[in-house]
Enzyme design. Sequence first.
Site, short mmCIF file in Angstrom:
data_model
loop_
_atom_site.label_atom_id
_atom_site.label_comp_id
_atom_site.label_asym_id
_atom_site.label_seq_id
_atom_site.Cartn_x
_atom_site.Cartn_y
_atom_site.Cartn_z
N LYS A 38 0.84 -1.21 0.00
CA LYS A 38 0.00 0.00 0.00
C LYS A 38 0.87 1.25 0.00
O LYS A 38 2.09 1.16 0.27
CB LYS A 38 -0.91 -0.02 1.24
CG LYS A 38 -0.14 0.02 2.56
CD LYS A 38 -1.06 -0.28 3.75
CE LYS A 38 -0.27 -0.23 5.05
NZ LYS A 38 -1.06 -0.77 6.19
N TYR A 264 13.22 31.70 5.04
CA TYR A 264 11.98 32.41 5.34
C TYR A 264 11.84 32.72 6.83
O TYR A 264 12.20 31.90 7.68
CB TYR A 264 10.77 31.57 4.93
CG TYR A 264 10.55 31.50 3.44
CD1 TYR A 264 10.52 32.65 2.66
CD2 TYR A 264 10.34 30.28 2.81
CE1 TYR A 264 10.30 32.57 1.29
CE2 TYR A 264 10.11 30.19 1.45
CZ TYR A 264 10.09 31.35 0.69
OH TYR A 264 9.87 31.28 -0.66
C1 PLP Z 1 -0.19 -1.71 6.92
C2 PLP Z 1 -0.70 -3.01 7.42
C3 PLP Z 1 0.18 -4.09 7.61
C4 PLP Z 1 1.69 -3.99 7.48
O1 PLP Z 1 2.25 -3.61 8.70
P1 PLP Z 1 3.85 -3.46 8.88
O2 PLP Z 1 4.02 -2.98 10.28
O3 PLP Z 1 4.28 -2.41 7.89
O4 PLP Z 1 4.44 -4.78 8.59
C5 PLP Z 1 -0.38 -5.33 7.94
N1 PLP Z 1 -1.72 -5.46 8.11
C6 PLP Z 1 -2.57 -4.42 7.99
C7 PLP Z 1 -4.03 -4.63 8.23
C8 PLP Z 1 -2.10 -3.16 7.65
O5 PLP Z 1 -2.94 -2.12 7.56
#
Ligand code: PLP
Length: 368
Positions: A38, A264
């Site tokens: 993701k 800035y």
């Molecule tokens: C993002 C996510 C993961 C991955 O978690 P990590 O700590 O990056 O390994 C796993 N399960 C769900 C439901 C997630 O939203």
Amino acid sequence: MPEAQETVLEIDLKSLEHNYKYLRSKLKGETKFLSVVKAAAYGSAPDIVALKLQELGTDYFAVAYVKEGVALRHAGITKPILVLHPQAVNFETLIEHYLEPSIYSFRILNQFLAVLQEKAIDDYPIHIKFNTGLNRIGFGEKDLTEIISIIQGESSLSVVSVFSHLAATEDKNEEKFTRNQITLFEKLSSAFCTSLNLNPLRHILNTSGILNYADAQYDMVRSGIGLYGYGNDSRVDEQLKPIATLKTVISQLHQLSENESVGYNRAFITQKNRVTATLPVGHADGIGRQYGKGKTFVMINGQLAPIIGNVCMDMIMVDVTEIPCKEGDEVILFGPQLSAHKVAKTANTISYELITGISQRVKRIYLP
Ligand SMILES: *Cc1c(COP(=O)(O)O)cnc(C)c1O
């Protein structure tokens, strides 16, 4: 490694392979591996990273939203893709691309059933999400009887997995809470599977879960951050290799004398003679203002230079008074040499936020 001539995010696919194999080595041979890609593969390069993981033999992928799954299909991903947090407005697109929804509420279940029935689809793969204490999304214990009665005899669906998400796998102080979550998952998933006489995959562990609670690996694990080279723990970080290096160049050097200001709102005032370097990277690239005003460092010729003054949209200024360097020299913002975890910590955040925030303006390049 090529020297950067502009701001680039360099992705090392050999490091990805190393991390994948390391995480797999912590699991039983038969446990399936779901790669979480993701948020543009945690800010890296989703297509190239997912294709590499597919080649390495990952069993499953997960994304947060339907749009991300569609992009993976276009990139040539043929393995199953779980969409963790779909919205009903995208169900037609989800079905067209054979993406598998997480079903986390009665509203989303009924909306999905309506689309399947309208299209006269049978046996569509879905994943049932239980809330065991994170209190984000998922069905609770009180919902069990009702989901079972809806799914019982429902031919349009096929439950391919039942899962939950842990709240604090990286925190040893929360071990009791985590164990309670695992126990509740065992109870809910067993009751669900027994009542429906189903044998779907069960999964609950994320990266830190794999490392700290491997006994709860069930049939599959879901790993994100570990694949990208961070383990939420310094011992584990030594075993993993950050796959992404954010690098840039020194655009211009300035020799400043006492009592001049930089940037800035004149947020930095020189106390004595200083040499500053201006870098072509700013908050529009994902280096937020919280990293400015001396909090965070970049690496130039192996030495640390503080970011001074306010971070601008397209530039930052760093103090290089003590560092031998010239215009055109390479600068590292994070990577194997300078951990994103440590950089993020200087601004009270976590590696996840820093790496996923690198914007699309930054060119991605690959080391095969
Ligand atoms: C993002 C996510 C993961 C991955 O978690 P990590 O700590 O990056 O390994 C796993 N399960 C769900 C439901 C997630 O939203």
